[in-house]
Structures are given as C-alpha cells and as structure tokens.
Design a protein around this motif. Structure first.
Motif, PDB file in Angstrom:
ATOM      1  N   LEU A 156      -1.832  40.078  47.490  1.00 17.56           N
ATOM      2  CA  LEU A 156      -1.373  41.376  47.410  1.00 17.56           C
ATOM      3  C   LEU A 156      -1.465  41.617  45.425  1.00 17.56           C
ATOM      4  N   PRO A 157      -1.720  41.692  44.621  1.00 17.11           N
ATOM      5  CA  PRO A 157      -2.065  41.835  42.583  1.00 17.11           C
ATOM      6  C   PRO A 157      -0.430  41.512  42.543  1.00 17.11           C
ATOM      7  N   GLY A 158       0.009  40.519  42.166  1.00 13.22           N
ATOM      8  CA  GLY A 158       1.125  40.422  41.490  1.00 13.22           C
ATOM      9  C   GLY A 158       1.680  39.248  41.974  1.00 13.22           C
ATOM     10  N   VAL A 159       2.000  39.276  42.804  1.00  8.20           N
ATOM     11  CA  VAL A 159       1.978  38.211  43.802  1.00  8.20           C
ATOM     12  C   VAL A 159       1.575  36.316  43.021  1.00  8.20           C
ATOM     13  N   GLN A 211       7.763  43.306  36.488  1.00  7.08           N
ATOM     14  CA  GLN A 211       7.305  45.045  36.927  1.00  7.08           C
ATOM     15  C   GLN A 211       6.744  45.016  37.634  1.00  7.08           C
ATOM     16  N   ASP A 212       6.303  43.631  38.909  1.00  3.94           N
ATOM     17  CA  ASP A 212       5.287  43.688  39.331  1.00  3.94           C
ATOM     18  C   ASP A 212       6.048  43.800  41.015  1.00  3.94           C
ATOM     19  N   LEU A 213       7.291  43.061  40.505  1.00  3.52           N
ATOM     20  CA  LEU A 213       8.007  43.603  42.150  1.00  3.52           C
ATOM     21  C   LEU A 213       8.136  45.044  42.581  1.00  3.52           C
ATOM     22  N   VAL A 253      12.407  44.330  52.408  1.00  5.84           N
ATOM     23  CA  VAL A 253      12.259  44.010  51.892  1.00  5.84           C
ATOM     24  C   VAL A 253      13.763  44.021  51.364  1.00  5.84           C
ATOM     25  N   ILE A 254      14.145  42.938  50.935  1.00  2.00           N
ATOM     26  CA  ILE A 254      15.957  42.447  49.601  1.00  2.00           C
ATOM     27  C   ILE A 254      15.103  42.092  48.801  1.00  2.00           C
ATOM     28  N   ALA A 255      15.042  42.932  47.431  1.00  7.55           N
ATOM     29  CA  ALA A 255      15.971  42.025  46.925  1.00  7.55           C
ATOM     30  C   ALA A 255      16.673  42.267  45.779  1.00  7.55           C
TER      31      ALA A 255
END
Lengths: 233, 474
Positions: B103-106, B304-306, B320-322
């Motif tokens: 995935l982009p950003g990962v 901002q990728d989050l 997903v847990i953030a």
C-alpha cells in the motif's frame, strides 16, 4: 470694509433644572480687522459668555457668529476645534497655563496642536515669548512666575498659531494695577504692531478706555452704550 | 495633532504620575504574568504529551486485527457487540502482510508476535515478555536509538536486545556514566551487581518457553482427570541467544510489560516453540496453525498517510486500531484545560482593566482643567480621546511586556522546583511549561486590547469635558 467678526442677534440661555437663565439677549456686534474692542460690564452681564461663544468654546442658543465669512453655528465640533486652533487665541483671567509644563512647553503644546513642524517649534515659541518680554523666563514653570509673567506666557501661547483675533477674558483681573497696565499696554502694542484684532472683556472701565479703539457696555445681556476709546487713532 | 505628538504627550502625562502609572501597570503585569504562566503550563503539558506520541510513533502506527471492532464498545465494556470473526473473515497471513506492505504510504508491516518467557543471564533469572521485531525497524524511533550496543542486522540472527528495566529485575545496575540513575528505593544489596554495559553485550542468555506436552495432555485425558492449573501438562524448551543491545528509554506510552521486555528478530522469534493463546486476539482470531497472525504492526511514513492506509486495510475486511485516533480527543481535553487555565489569567486581567479605568477616571477628574485648556488652544475631541487612549494602551504594552517577563520568570522557577521534586525518581528533567510564539504575541495583543477597552470610557469622558465649565475660574 467687511468686518472680520460679526455677531447677529446672539442669544444664549442656560438651563438650570427647569429654570431658564438668559445671559445674552440679542447681541449684535461688528468688529473690523485690526480693531481693539473692549466689552465692559459688571460681573454677570454676559461678557465672558460672549467671548466663549466667539471663541467657539460654547454654542449660541440663537443668532449667528460669522468670522471671516464662516458661520460658527454651522460648524461641527471638529470645525470649532480648528476655529479655536487657527482663527482665535484666548487668554483668561486665571491664565490657565498647564502647571507641570514650563513657559516654553506651554507654548509648544499650542504649536503641537496647530501641527506646526516639530523642528522649529522651540525656536518659534522662544521667539514669541521674547516678543512678550519673557526671553529669560522660558524654562520656568507657571508656579515660578509672577502673575504678570504668567499672563505674558498665556498671551504668547494664544499668539502661537498666528490667530486673526485675540480674545482676552478679564486679562488683568488677577493682577495688581501696575502689572495690569503693562499687560494692557502689551495687548495694545500687539494690536498696533502685529495687526491682530483684539476683543477684550473687562470690568475695569478706566483701563478699557485707555487702550481700546471702542468700548461697548453690556448690561443684562444687551449692549447699552458704545463709545470711542482713548486708544483710538 | 500629529500622532507622534499625542504619543509624547501621553508618555509625559504617565511620567508625571509615576507611582500611580506604575501601580496601574503592575496590575496588568500580574494579570499577563498569571495568564502566560497558566497557559504555558497547559501548552507545556500538551507539547510533552504530543512529543511523547511522536517519540513513540503513535501517530504513524497502526495495529491490524482480524476482526473489525468498534474500539469505543470495547472501552465502554460493551463486548457483546464485538463481531467475532467467522469463516468469511480472511486470516491475517503472510499474503495480507505483503498486500499491506504494497500500500502507498506504508513503510513497515510485520506480524506482532509476543509471548511470555523466562530469561536466564548467568545465575540471574527473571520472567519477561518477548517481542518479535524485524531488523527493518532499526530505522525508526525508538529502535534507532539503542542506548548501548546495536539493533538487529538481520531477521534471522540469534540475538536479543534487553531493556534496562529487565536488567533491574535481574538485579543488575548499569554502571555506565551515562546510564539513567537507579530509581528511588533502589537499595544496593549483596545480590545486586553493578556492571558496565559492554560487559553484558556479547553475553549469552537462555530463553525458556512453555509448550504444551501433547503426551502429558493425552495421558491426563485418558485417566479421565482434567488437567488442574497446578499440574498443567507443560514442558519447557530452551533457546540460547546473544545480547547485542540494551535499551534504556522505553518511552512514556509503553506498558510496563513491554518496558521490561526483550526484543528478538522476527524469524528467530518465530522459531521459538511456545504456547498459543497469549493474547486476546489470538483467542478471537485464528491460531497460528491456521495460517493467521493475531495482529500486524503497520507503520506509515507520515501522519497524513495514516487515514488512507487505514481505509485501505479496513476495505480488506480487517480491523484497525490507531492510538493516534485518541489525539483528537486529547486535543479537545487540552483545549478545555487551556481555557480553564486561561480563565484564571483573564480574571486577573479584568481586575487589572478595572484598575486602568479607575486610574484614568481619577486622572480625568484631576486634569479636567487641563483638558479644558487643551480644547481652548485648539485640541479637538479626537486629540483628547487619543491622548487618553494612548495612555491606556501604553499601560497595556508595558504591562504586557513586563507581564511576559514575569510569567516567564515564574514558569522557569516553577520548573526548577517541580523538577527538583521529580529528578530523584530517575526521570530526566522535563520542561513543564512551553511559551510558544502565539502565546507571546497573543498575550501582548490581549494586554493592549484589554487596556484599550478599559480606556474607551475614560477617553470618551475626557473628550466630552465642557471647556467652559473646565476653565471656569474658581
């Protein structure tokens, strides 16, 4: 010759609660440019009120005051401030100098209100102060000056912005007779030499007679008599 | 009158009544001082917490779990609504890890593997938690800052990174000069050893794990006796690893269990035999035998990728847990705290503004005649109004500047005092206060604004002085 000042049926009434106190009841007066006019009268005759109206410190109840073609009754407060700043200069019985400022600073304050360039305010103030005979007292505060000297500072301040008319409200009222004569003589010489029109108010008729071109007698808010003064050319 | 002259006149007037001007200004100084110190405490706490989040990568970190869960339900104890993963839920297997990595950003994605172990260093022994960590995490905080030794170089090496907390549990104190001091209550005794870090690095440690004894379990069932907790059919396995590094700063948002834990490279950790069911996710999800991991660790490159990454993973059918999500809530809490702290300062400023009004009104009464004189020699109402306005504003500006200085001094002093209470606990000095530029400018602007507001009434009143009455000779 068009008069420099003209009052037409001037009336002023003060209100104290529901009671009306008429002070001026239709005063009509023409003063020519360069004239020295004295309004004499007893205390309460309305002479100081007349001077305050001409000076733009107060507004008339009825009638008109026209100075150099401009009608004071049509002026707003800003215009009246400009009138006091540039057209007239006022002196008072109690001098009304700012006690914390020196003679020089009292004069420069007037120049500052007149938006005179900052750089030559001091020299201009010193020049006027020496014209009224105070060259060596310019750094003294009013408390350190005699009554006659204080009144000279007040005269210098009134002349600072080169007014057309000098309004003197009992200028000698707080002075002894000798000093009074000196101040009256100074006003006369300013009138003669600087061509400034003087309107003086006093109850001292002898002095009025001695220095004025014309003496008007005010009684209960009306002119009752007019005579040519001893100062007339 | 020109503004320069008005300004000079105002200063002269203030100077004439030095004591009164100074006392009035002092009111503003105290008001601004209180406001600045209060708000800087609020922003200081906020900064420390946010920095803690940043230092611990909480803004760029996601935990992927097999089930979609509403975290709020869990927090509020409403477990009944939790969706138990069924057969349709895809397992968190290596294929998923690869997909997420793409995935982009990962930046990093790896399965979370954690399990309890017993650790033996020489004769010393302690229970601890082992966490698998890929060598690629060495690029990021806090793993990029290993205090002593190094991070892992490959995922398969037989190495281990210890934590200082674990060393304490092993009764070992680091004698290095730059090591954090021992906490209060740490009493050296006969058992305690004080060792330099380089004497530990390179040493071998033994890791003991419990595994299910299949034979013992079968035997227990054949005898018709269910295994009691005291006689679980377990046996121990041993693995020997080499210490390569020691961590000293675990960060403020890591549980005690992890702070005292150890790190082992991913593949090495995977090879250690162990019991399943070490976390709730393992119970809810499928066990490792079915090819799924209990959870994945995902790190994105920037804050901002989050969100896009989270959405993409949720679309795959995972939860997903953030922890970064909590930041918004924190921000609201901070806003309330700042407002409350600021309110104290504002009350002080309101009192100060009443002082200004009082001083100015007194001054007008004293200077009525002077105002009359100024009007008689040509001062307009605007001039008079501005003179009093500038006097009030000057009080505000001076009060603001000295108030900032006072606030700064107070916070420095409070910081020293607070830190002197905290430092014995072995915590590095913390700056509890933070004075950002907006606070400096805001406090100054506020001081001037309050002073100008306080000056409005006196200035209007001064401008309206009737010169005839003011000059009446008595």
């Amino acid at each position: 010759m068009t008069p420099i000042l003209r009052t037409i049926d001037l009336e002023k009434t003060y209100h104290k609660g529901s009671i009306d106190i008429p002070v001026l009841r239709g005063v009509t007066l023409d003063v020519n440019e360069g004239e020295f006019v004295t309004v004499a009268g007893r205390s309460g005759s309305g002479k100081s009120t007349l001077l305050n109206l001409i000076g733009g410190l107060d507004t008339a109840t009825a009638g008109r005051i026209v100075v150099r073609g401009a009608d004071l009754s049509e002026m707003d407060r800003r215009d009246l401030a400009l009138h006091r700043r540039h057209t007239v200069g006022m002196i008072f019985q109690s001098f009304n100098l700012i006690a914390s400022r020196t003679a020089l600073e009292n004069v420069t304050l007037a120049l500052a209100f007149g938006e005179h360039p900052r750089s030559d305010r001091k020299s201009r103030a010193a020049e006027i102060l020496s014209r009224v005979g105070l060259a060596d007292r310019i750094d003294h505060t009013p408390g350190e000056l005699s009554g006659g000297e204080a009144q000279r500072v007040a005269i210098a301040r009134a002349l600072a912005n080169s007014p057309d008319i000098l309004l003197a409200d009992e200028p000698t009222g707080n002075l002894d007779s000798r000093t009074s004569e000196e101040i009256a003589a100074l006003l006369r010489s300013l009138n003669d030499e600087e061509r400034v029109t003087v309107i003086m108010v006093t109850h001292d008729e002898a002095m009025a007679d001695a220095v004025s071109d014309r003496v008007l007698r005010l009684l209960d808010g009306r002119f009752v008599e007019e005579q040519t003064g001893g100062g007339a050319p | 009158m020109k503004f320069g002259d008005l300004f000079q006149l105002s200063l002269e007037n203030l100077w004439r009544t030095k004591l009164r001007s100074a006392l009035t200004t002092l009111g503003v100084v105290i008001g601004i001082g209180v406001l600045v110190s209060m708000v800087s405490f609020g922003t200081g706490v906020q900064k420390n917490v946010t920095q803690g989040f940043l230092d611990n990568d909480l803004f760029t970190r996601l935990e992927v779990i097999p089930a979609k869960i509403n975290l709020d339900d869990v927090m509020s104890g409403n477990i009944g609504d939790i969706e138990i993963p069924d057969e349709d839920t895809p397992p968190l297997d290596d294929e998923v890890v690869e997909k997420i990595r793409a995935l982009p950003g990962v930046e990093v994605a790896f399965p979370e593997i954690r399990f309890p172990v017993r650790l033996k260093l020489g004769e010393r022994e302690a229970r601890t938690h082992l966490r698998a960590m890929p060598a690629s995490m060495g690029a990021f905080k806090p793993f990029s800052e290993i205090a002593y030794g190094r991070f892992f170089e490959s995922d398969g090496e037989g190495s281990i990174i210890l934590s200082q907390k674990l060393l304490r549990n092993l009764k070992i104190n680091l004698s290095d000069d730059d090591a954090p001091p021992p906490p209060t209550g740490w009493e050296p005794d006969e058992e305690m050893a004080s060792l330099p870090s380089d004497s530990l690095i390179g040493r071998e440690v033994e890791i003991f794990t419990s595994v299910l004894d299949q034979k013992g379990l079968a035997r227990a069932f054949m005898m018709g006796v269910p295994p009691s907790p005291s006689r679980m059919p377990l046996r121990e396995e041993t693995v020997t690893l080499t210490v390569v590094g020691i961590q000293t700063t675990p960060g403020s948002f890591v549980s005690d269990r992890l702070q005292s834990g150890v790190l082992v490279p991913t593949e090495t950790a995977n090879g250690i035999p162990r019991l399943g069911f070490t976390s709730i996710w393992e119970v809810l999800g499928r066990d490792a035998d079915a090819g799924g991991y209990p959870s994945l660790y995902v790190r994105v490159g920037a804050i901002q990728d989050l969100e896009p990454v989270r959405e993409a993973i949720e679309e795959m059918g995972f939860g997903v847990i953030a922890i970064g999500d909590q930041l918004e809530e924190f921000k609201e809490d901070f806003l309330i705290m700042d407002a409350l702290l600021g309110a104290v300062g504002i009350v002080a400023l309101i009192v100060a503004s009443l002082g200004i009004i009082n001083t100015m009104v007194t001054s007008i009464l004293e200077r009525t005649r002077e105002i009359g004189i100024m009007k008689a020699i040509g001062g307009s109402e605007t001039d008079i109004r501005l003179i009093f306005f500038v006097e009030a504003a000057t009080v505000g500006v001076l009060g603001g500047i000295f108030g900032l200085a006072l606030g700064w001094g107070v916070t420095r002093l409070a910081n020293v005092i607070a830190n002197s209470y905290i430092r014995p606990a072995g915590v590095a000095p913390v700056d509890f206060f933070y004075v950002p530029v907006w606070l400096i400018l805001g406090a100054l602007a506020f001081a001037v604004l309050v002073s100008l507001l306080a000056g409005v009434y006196p200035a209007m009143r001064a401008a309206r002085v009737d010169p005839v009455k003011a000059l009446r000779h008595d």
